[in-house]
Design a protein around this motif. Structure first.
Motif, PDB file in Angstrom:
ATOM      1  N   ILE A 219      15.035  -8.950   6.411  1.00 16.38           N
ATOM      2  CA  ILE A 219      13.834  -8.246   5.959  1.00 16.38           C
ATOM      3  C   ILE A 219      14.207  -7.285   4.840  1.00 16.38           C
ATOM      4  CG2 ILE A 219      11.915  -6.759   6.653  1.00 16.38           C
ATOM      5  CD1 ILE A 219      12.300  -7.722   9.508  1.00 16.38           C
ATOM      6  N   GLY A 220      13.449  -7.364   3.758  1.00 13.21           N
ATOM      7  CA  GLY A 220      13.601  -6.423   2.653  1.00 13.21           C
ATOM      8  C   GLY A 220      12.398  -5.495   2.578  1.00 13.21           C
ATOM      9  N   ILE A 221      12.660  -4.225   2.374  1.00 19.98           N
ATOM     10  CA  ILE A 221      11.597  -3.213   2.339  1.00 19.98           C
ATOM     11  C   ILE A 221      11.564  -2.582   0.954  1.00 19.98           C
ATOM     12  CG2 ILE A 221      10.709  -1.076   3.357  1.00 19.98           C
ATOM     13  CD1 ILE A 221      12.328  -1.760   5.881  1.00 19.98           C
ATOM     14  N   ALA A 222      10.368  -2.481   0.392  1.00 20.39           N
ATOM     15  CA  ALA A 222      10.190  -1.805  -0.896  1.00 20.39           C
ATOM     16  C   ALA A 222       8.928  -0.962  -0.828  1.00 20.39           C
ATOM     17  CB  ALA A 222      10.101  -2.804  -2.039  1.00 20.39           C
ATOM     18  N   GLU A 223       9.020   0.250  -1.341  1.00 19.18           N
ATOM     19  CA  GLU A 223       7.874   1.160  -1.353  1.00 19.18           C
ATOM     20  C   GLU A 223       7.456   1.412  -2.796  1.00 19.18           C
ATOM     21  OE1 GLU A 223       6.547   5.470   0.570  1.00 19.18           O
ATOM     22  OE2 GLU A 223       8.392   4.449   1.191  1.00 19.18           O
ATOM     23  N   TYR A 224       6.151   1.368  -3.019  1.00 19.66           N
ATOM     24  CA  TYR A 224       5.629   1.516  -4.377  1.00 19.66           C
ATOM     25  C   TYR A 224       5.920   2.913  -4.910  1.00 19.66           C
ATOM     26  CZ  TYR A 224       2.446   0.901  -8.310  1.00 19.66           C
ATOM     27  OH  TYR A 224       1.912   0.790  -9.575  1.00 19.66           O
ATOM     28  N   GLY A 225       6.403   2.944  -6.167  1.00 19.01           N
ATOM     29  CA  GLY A 225       6.757   4.220  -6.778  1.00 19.01           C
ATOM     30  C   GLY A 225       6.564   4.185  -8.275  1.00 19.01           C
ATOM     31  N   PRO A 226       6.979   5.239  -8.954  1.00 17.34           N
ATOM     32  CA  PRO A 226       6.801   5.315 -10.417  1.00 17.34           C
ATOM     33  C   PRO A 226       7.544   4.212 -11.166  1.00 17.34           C
ATOM     34  CG  PRO A 226       7.358   7.459  -9.497  1.00 17.34           C
ATOM     35  CD  PRO A 226       7.570   6.478  -8.406  1.00 17.34           C
ATOM     36  N   GLN A 227       8.587   3.685 -10.577  1.00 20.14           N
ATOM     37  CA  GLN A 227       9.361   2.647 -11.257  1.00 20.14           C
ATOM     38  C   GLN A 227       8.648   1.295 -11.275  1.00 20.14           C
ATOM     39  OE1 GLN A 227      10.013   3.982  -8.364  1.00 20.14           O
ATOM     40  NE2 GLN A 227      10.737   2.463  -6.865  1.00 20.14           N
ATOM     41  N   HIS A 228       7.529   1.178 -10.549  1.00 24.07           N
ATOM     42  CA  HIS A 228       6.806  -0.087 -10.482  1.00 24.07           C
ATOM     43  C   HIS A 228       5.593  -0.040 -11.399  1.00 24.07           C
ATOM     44  CE1 HIS A 228       8.733   0.060  -6.318  1.00 24.07           C
ATOM     45  NE2 HIS A 228       9.308  -0.960  -6.938  1.00 24.07           N
TER      46      HIS A 228
ATOM     47  N   ARG B  26       9.167  -7.975  -6.211  1.00 26.00           N
ATOM     48  CA  ARG B  26      10.523  -8.260  -6.672  1.00 26.00           C
ATOM     49  C   ARG B  26      11.537  -7.372  -5.970  1.00 26.00           C
ATOM     50  NH1 ARG B  26      11.652  -5.486 -12.018  1.00 26.00           N
ATOM     51  NH2 ARG B  26      11.706  -3.831 -10.442  1.00 26.00           N
ATOM     52  N   ASP B  27      11.227  -6.086  -5.827  1.00 24.31           N
ATOM     53  CA  ASP B  27      12.154  -5.176  -5.156  1.00 24.31           C
ATOM     54  C   ASP B  27      12.311  -5.536  -3.685  1.00 24.31           C
ATOM     55  OD1 ASP B  27      12.555  -3.893  -7.498  1.00 24.31           O
ATOM     56  OD2 ASP B  27      11.626  -1.992  -6.943  1.00 24.31           O
ATOM     57  N   ALA B  28      11.223  -5.925  -3.047  1.00 23.71           N
ATOM     58  CA  ALA B  28      11.319  -6.349  -1.644  1.00 23.71           C
ATOM     59  C   ALA B  28      12.194  -7.596  -1.525  1.00 23.71           C
ATOM     60  CB  ALA B  28       9.927  -6.618  -1.078  1.00 23.71           C
TER      61      ALA B  28
ATOM     62  N   PHE C  66      -2.749 -12.220   0.469  1.00 22.94           N
ATOM     63  CA  PHE C  66      -1.859 -11.062   0.514  1.00 22.94           C
ATOM     64  C   PHE C  66      -1.812 -10.364  -0.846  1.00 22.94           C
ATOM     65  CE2 PHE C  66       2.289  -9.047   0.066  1.00 22.94           C
ATOM     66  CZ  PHE C  66       2.340  -8.260   1.204  1.00 22.94           C
ATOM     67  N   THR C  67      -1.733 -11.156  -1.912  1.00 26.81           N
ATOM     68  CA  THR C  67      -1.672 -10.569  -3.245  1.00 26.81           C
ATOM     69  C   THR C  67      -2.948  -9.804  -3.565  1.00 26.81           C
ATOM     70  OG1 THR C  67      -0.217 -12.362  -3.968  1.00 26.81           O
ATOM     71  CG2 THR C  67      -1.334 -11.098  -5.684  1.00 26.81           C
ATOM     72  N   ARG C  68      -4.094 -10.370  -3.190  1.00 29.89           N
ATOM     73  CA  ARG C  68      -5.362  -9.661  -3.448  1.00 29.89           C
ATOM     74  C   ARG C  68      -5.426  -8.354  -2.676  1.00 29.89           C
ATOM     75  NH1 ARG C  68     -10.701 -13.211  -3.363  1.00 29.89           N
ATOM     76  NH2 ARG C  68     -11.422 -11.169  -4.021  1.00 29.89           N
ATOM     77  N   ARG C  69      -5.006  -8.391  -1.410  1.00 30.26           N
ATOM     78  CA  ARG C  69      -5.030  -7.163  -0.613  1.00 30.26           C
ATOM     79  C   ARG C  69      -4.035  -6.138  -1.168  1.00 30.26           C
ATOM     80  NH1 ARG C  69      -6.097  -6.207   4.893  1.00 30.26           N
ATOM     81  NH2 ARG C  69      -7.386  -8.099   4.818  1.00 30.26           N
ATOM     82  N   LEU C  70      -2.865  -6.604  -1.611  1.00 30.18           N
ATOM     83  CA  LEU C  70      -1.863  -5.697  -2.164  1.00 30.18           C
ATOM     84  C   LEU C  70      -2.368  -5.040  -3.445  1.00 30.18           C
ATOM     85  CD1 LEU C  70       0.963  -4.473  -2.298  1.00 30.18           C
ATOM     86  CD2 LEU C  70       1.763  -6.611  -3.329  1.00 30.18           C
ATOM     87  N   ARG C  71      -2.975  -5.828  -4.320  1.00 33.61           N
ATOM     88  CA  ARG C  71      -3.487  -5.263  -5.571  1.00 33.61           C
ATOM     89  C   ARG C  71      -4.591  -4.260  -5.296  1.00 33.61           C
ATOM     90  NH1 ARG C  71      -4.552 -10.272  -9.528  1.00 33.61           N
ATOM     91  NH2 ARG C  71      -5.145  -8.559 -10.911  1.00 33.61           N
ATOM     92  N   GLY C  72      -5.417  -4.559  -4.300  1.00 36.38           N
ATOM     93  CA  GLY C  72      -6.457  -3.602  -3.937  1.00 36.38           C
ATOM     94  C   GLY C  72      -5.882  -2.304  -3.385  1.00 36.38           C
ATOM     95  N   ALA C  73      -4.819  -2.425  -2.570  1.00 37.45           N
ATOM     96  CA  ALA C  73      -4.193  -1.223  -2.011  1.00 37.45           C
ATOM     97  C   ALA C  73      -3.543  -0.384  -3.099  1.00 37.45           C
ATOM     98  CB  ALA C  73      -3.151  -1.627  -0.967  1.00 37.45           C
TER      99      ALA C  73
ATOM    100  N   SER D 258       3.468  -2.983 -11.615  1.00 33.45           N
ATOM    101  CA  SER D 258       2.439  -3.800 -10.975  1.00 33.45           C
ATOM    102  C   SER D 258       2.944  -4.257  -9.611  1.00 33.45           C
ATOM    103  CB  SER D 258       2.085  -5.009 -11.848  1.00 33.45           C
ATOM    104  OG  SER D 258       3.202  -5.886 -11.931  1.00 33.45           O
ATOM    105  N   HIS D 259       2.087  -5.041  -8.941  1.00 33.49           N
ATOM    106  CA  HIS D 259       2.457  -5.531  -7.612  1.00 33.49           C
ATOM    107  C   HIS D 259       3.633  -6.498  -7.680  1.00 33.49           C
ATOM    108  CE1 HIS D 259       0.030  -8.889  -9.107  1.00 33.49           C
ATOM    109  NE2 HIS D 259       0.554  -9.630  -8.153  1.00 33.49           N
ATOM    110  N   THR D 260       3.805  -7.203  -8.811  1.00 36.55           N
ATOM    111  CA  THR D 260       4.936  -8.126  -8.923  1.00 36.55           C
ATOM    112  C   THR D 260       6.267  -7.370  -8.895  1.00 36.55           C
ATOM    113  OG1 THR D 260       4.721  -8.056 -11.334  1.00 36.55           O
ATOM    114  CG2 THR D 260       3.569  -9.825 -10.188  1.00 36.55           C
ATOM    115  N   ASP D 261       6.304  -6.168  -9.472  1.00 37.23           N
ATOM    116  CA  ASP D 261       7.524  -5.370  -9.417  1.00 37.23           C
ATOM    117  C   ASP D 261       7.852  -4.972  -7.983  1.00 37.23           C
ATOM    118  OD1 ASP D 261       7.691  -5.525 -12.157  1.00 37.23           O
ATOM    119  OD2 ASP D 261       6.635  -3.647 -12.492  1.00 37.23           O
TER     120      ASP D 261
END
Length: 774
Positions: free
Chosen positions: A458-467, A475-477, A353-360, A469-472
């Protein structure tokens, strides 16, 4: 057919067993007589050796057939071994007949074909044993190992045995081929060693078969040496070694059937082979290379047999390395699957999952993560066991996989945690996907019947300027997921700026709290507890405060819940107990009867070292145990086990006083008042605050006071702030009171100042404590 059935069947045929024993003894007698005959050099030694070999070989074939009937689990093994012995019998019979017809060493084509057939059946029998490789590749690898050893021994044998080959009568090809017997023996012995396998108890027939092959290899080696030197004569003592090898097989048929190694390997991990088993096929190769170099003639030419053997050896080595490369590729696939796939659910794991997330995140699409945690799954494991929990987890993962479908990638990233990756290429909004997941986790009728109610937060987080890396993003999720749990579970929440800031502040506060004790940021304040009749101080409750370097003084409500969640409450409790005892010891000379009260967390009450902490604190401060009161909440006492009650009784025996704090707000029960060795009840401030205008609150306080009196417990009214409240609790009969009406929490120095000023000597009517704060 089970092993017990086999043993019962064997027990039902005593006649067969008796015949087998007689046959074994007879074969042993034949070998012994032959050995004695040949060693004494009696006449007709060649005929005696032939007849002995024929007799023992024939009985070995019969014994193998009988063993195949008694051991159905290895029936094929014994039948192939019986065929091998039958061919040995046929070959020896043909040899004997042709020798009697005048041929000294009858190396004929039929005898050679019979020997080759026996070699094939014997090798096939090895591959039918219980420890033999089960796969085609494994069998091919083992066979190649044996062939490699056999081919490598040809140059070595040529150098050691055929150095003066011109002196031997080797003009006939069949006669020359007969000299390769030792090579085939050692090839079979190598296969047997590989088949037995590492880390397993050796089945005794296999050990006896190995001894038989060893004896035969020695016999064939001596025979070839004598033939090459032109000195072999039939009827010499070496001839007894062949019937001896057959006798060992007869002994093997008398051994019990094998255990089921397959089931044992399924239950445990397959053992790794020892290093010598791995290098065994390759050790003779080095010797073959050296022998090839030494076997060259004066002109530098290599003898043709050695050249052909080395070419075949290179071909076998190449084929063996090809199999190894294929196995390595297969292992790489398996390792990749183990590395990226969860073995229980078949879903991608955290690494995948982490590899796919970093690729996305490296792309331009919008990326969102749903972090899902199953609610109360630990209770399922505790109630039904981990096997049932794993089964339920597998079923839930299949539901969630179907719910996600092609709209995202779902992975299992922890014990009961899952994550879903949603990218812009998939049109479904993360909120709709969360609703679909919650609907999929609704309990089925069967789950409701057994009391299993799976749900998720379930926690939802969408990638934005405040992130960054994928760890951020994860963390928000996670922050949003815990917000969903706090909202009542079986819900979803999207991470917002407010949630993020609150979580970050909370994490920073926890980190600061870990340093607070060591850096002396905590301090105590003391609130007096007064006698309502005289207004004199009877005790003081120690209240911890945190002087935060950035946020200022923090009340207990701000940081103690965090301390309980993180386990930091234990060192804080210990510090408070020691500091409170030291503080109380400073006023004992002015007010000997005044005690100090300390609040104890429920987790500390369950620890066996609580008694040692209290005794160490009182002894270290020089404080009498009776001057210390431990305040415990109702919930902590209700949840207490028998060990906790025993601990409280030990504290009471030491003289420590026990107070039930906030009485009336928890699960008040008369039964636990009988069991707990308490000395006082503290009525919660919520009742005291309503006393002047609420008759039910008044009645409650009055009832508790009478109840305490019946149990011989003193009563403290908490939260007394006004004169009307003071008059009400005094009229009811409460002995002591605590609250702003009598004094706010204050530092130790101020409390001691009050003690000194308020104790004029010789003033009548002033209580022993001397401090009046009314």
């Amino acid at each position: 057919m089970s092993r017990k059935d086999v043993e019962r069947a064997a027990a039902r045929s005593p006649g067969t067993d008796r015949v087998g024993r007689v046959g074994l003894v007879g074969a042993g007698v034949v070998v012994a007589v032959e050995a004695l005959w040949l060693m004494l050099g009696l006449p007709a030694g060649a005929l005696v050796s032939d007849l002995g070999a024929l007799t023992v070989a024939g009985w070995a074939a019969i014994a193998c057939v009988a063993a195949s009937r008694q051991h159905p689990t290895v029936r094929r093994f014994w039948l192939l071994l019986a065929a091998t012995m039958a061919m040995s019998l046929a070959g020896r019979a043909l040899w004997t007949s042709q020798r009697l017809l005048g041929e000294s060493l009858p190396h004929t084509l039929p005898i050679g074909l019979i020997f080759v057939a026996s070699l094939l059946t014997g090798t096939a029998a090895l591959f039918c044993s219980v420890t033999a490789p089960r796969t085609t590749v494994g069998r091919a690898r083992t066979l190649l190992d044996g062939v490699i050893v056999g081919l490598a021994l040809i140059p070595i044998g040529w150098l050691l045995i055929f150095r003066n080959v011109s002196q031997a009568d080797l003009d006939e090809p069949l006669r020359t081929a007969g000299l390769l017997y030792p090579m085939f023996d050692l090839m079979q012995l190598t296969i047997l060693v590989a088949v037995v396998g590492p880390g397993r108890p050796v089945w005794r027939p296999m050990a006896l078969l190995g001894a038989s092959l060893t004896v035969r290899a020695v016999a064939d080696t001596v025979y070839v040496s004598l033939v090459a030197a032109g000195t072999y004569q039939p009827g010499t003592p070496v001839d007894v070694l062949w019937p001896l090898s057959y006798l060992l097989i007869v002994v093997a048929t008398r051994m019990p059937p094998p255990r089921d190694h397959g089931a044992a390997e399924e239950d445990g991990e397959a053992p790794l082979p020892q290093w010598w088993r791995v290098v065994l096929p390759y050790l003779p190769v080095g010797g073959a290379i050296v022998a090839t170099m030494l076997a060259r003639d004066a002109s530098g030419h290599t003898p043709m047999p050695i050249f052909l053997a080395m070419m075949a050896l290179l071909a076998m080595l190449a084929l063996r390395q090809g199999l190894a490369a294929n196995e390595n590729l297969r292992l790489v696939v398996q390792l990749r699957k183990l590395a990226y796939v969860d073995q229980l659910t078949g879903l991608p794991n955290r690494l995948a999952f982490t590899r796919r997330l970093r690729g996305a995140l490296r792309g331009t699409d919008r990326v969102a993560v749903l972090l899902l945690d199953l609610d109360g799954f630990k209770q399922v494991n505790d109630r039904f066991g981990h096997t049932t929990g794993d089964t339920l987890l597998s079923g839930l993962s299949r539901r969630m996989r179907r719910a996600v479908g092609d709209d995202g990638m779902i992975a299992r990233i922890g014990g009961d945690e899952f994550a879903v990756l949603v990218t812009d290429g998939r049109p479904l909004a993360p909120e709709r996907l969360a609703e679909r997941l919650l609907a999929a986790l609704q309990p089925s009728p069967g789950e409701e019947l057994v009391g299993v109610h799976p749900s998720a937060s379930i926690g939802i987080a969408e990638y934005g300027p405040q992130h960054i890396s994928h760890t951020d993003l994860l963390r928000d999720a996670d922050i949003a997921m815990y917000a969903a749990k706090a909202a009542g579970k079986s819900a979803y929440r999207r991470c917002t700026q407010g949630l993020r800031e609150s979580a970050v502040s909370r994490a920073e506060l926890i980190a600061d709290l870990r340093r607070a004790v060591d850096e002396e940021q905590l301090h105590l304040e003391f609130q007096p507890i007064v006698d309502l009749a005289t207004g004199t101080v009877r005790s003081a409750e120690a209240l911890v405060r945190w002087r935060h370097p950035r946020l200022g003084v923090l009340s207990p409500a701000r940081f103690l819940p965090l301390a309980e969640e993180t386990g930091l409450i234990l060192p804080i409790d210990r510090w408070v107990i020691h500091e409170a005892c030291r503080a109380a010891a400073t006023w004992q000379d002015q007010v000997p009867s005044a005690t100090v009260a300390v609040n104890i967390a429920a987790s500390h009450l369950r620890r066996p070292d609580l008694i040692a902490t209290v005794t160490e604190a009182t002894a270290g401060a020089g404080l009498a145990p009776r001057a210390l009161t431990l305040e415990l909440t109702e919930s902590a006492l209700i949840e207490g086990s028998d060990a906790v009650l025993d601990r409280l009784r030990q504290l009471r025996e030491l003289g420590i006083r026990i107070a039930i704090d906030d009485f009336g707000t928890g699960y008040s029960s008369l039964s636990y008042l009988h069991r707990i060795p308490a000395t006082e009840l503290k009525i919660d401030r919520s009742f005291v605050a309503r006393i002047p205008e609420d008759t039910r609150a008044y009645a409650t306080v009055e009832m508790v006071t009478r109840l305490a009196d019946a149990f011989d417990l003193s009563v403290v009214a908490e939260g007394v702030e006004t004169e009307r409240q003071h008059e009400a609790v005094a009229a009811i009969g409460c002995v002591q009171g605590q609250g702003y009406r009598y004094g706010r929490p204050t530092a130790l120095a101020e409390l001691r100042t009050f003690l000194v000023k308020a104790d004029p000597p010789g003033v009548p009517g002033v209580a022993e404590s001397g401090l009046t704060l009314t």
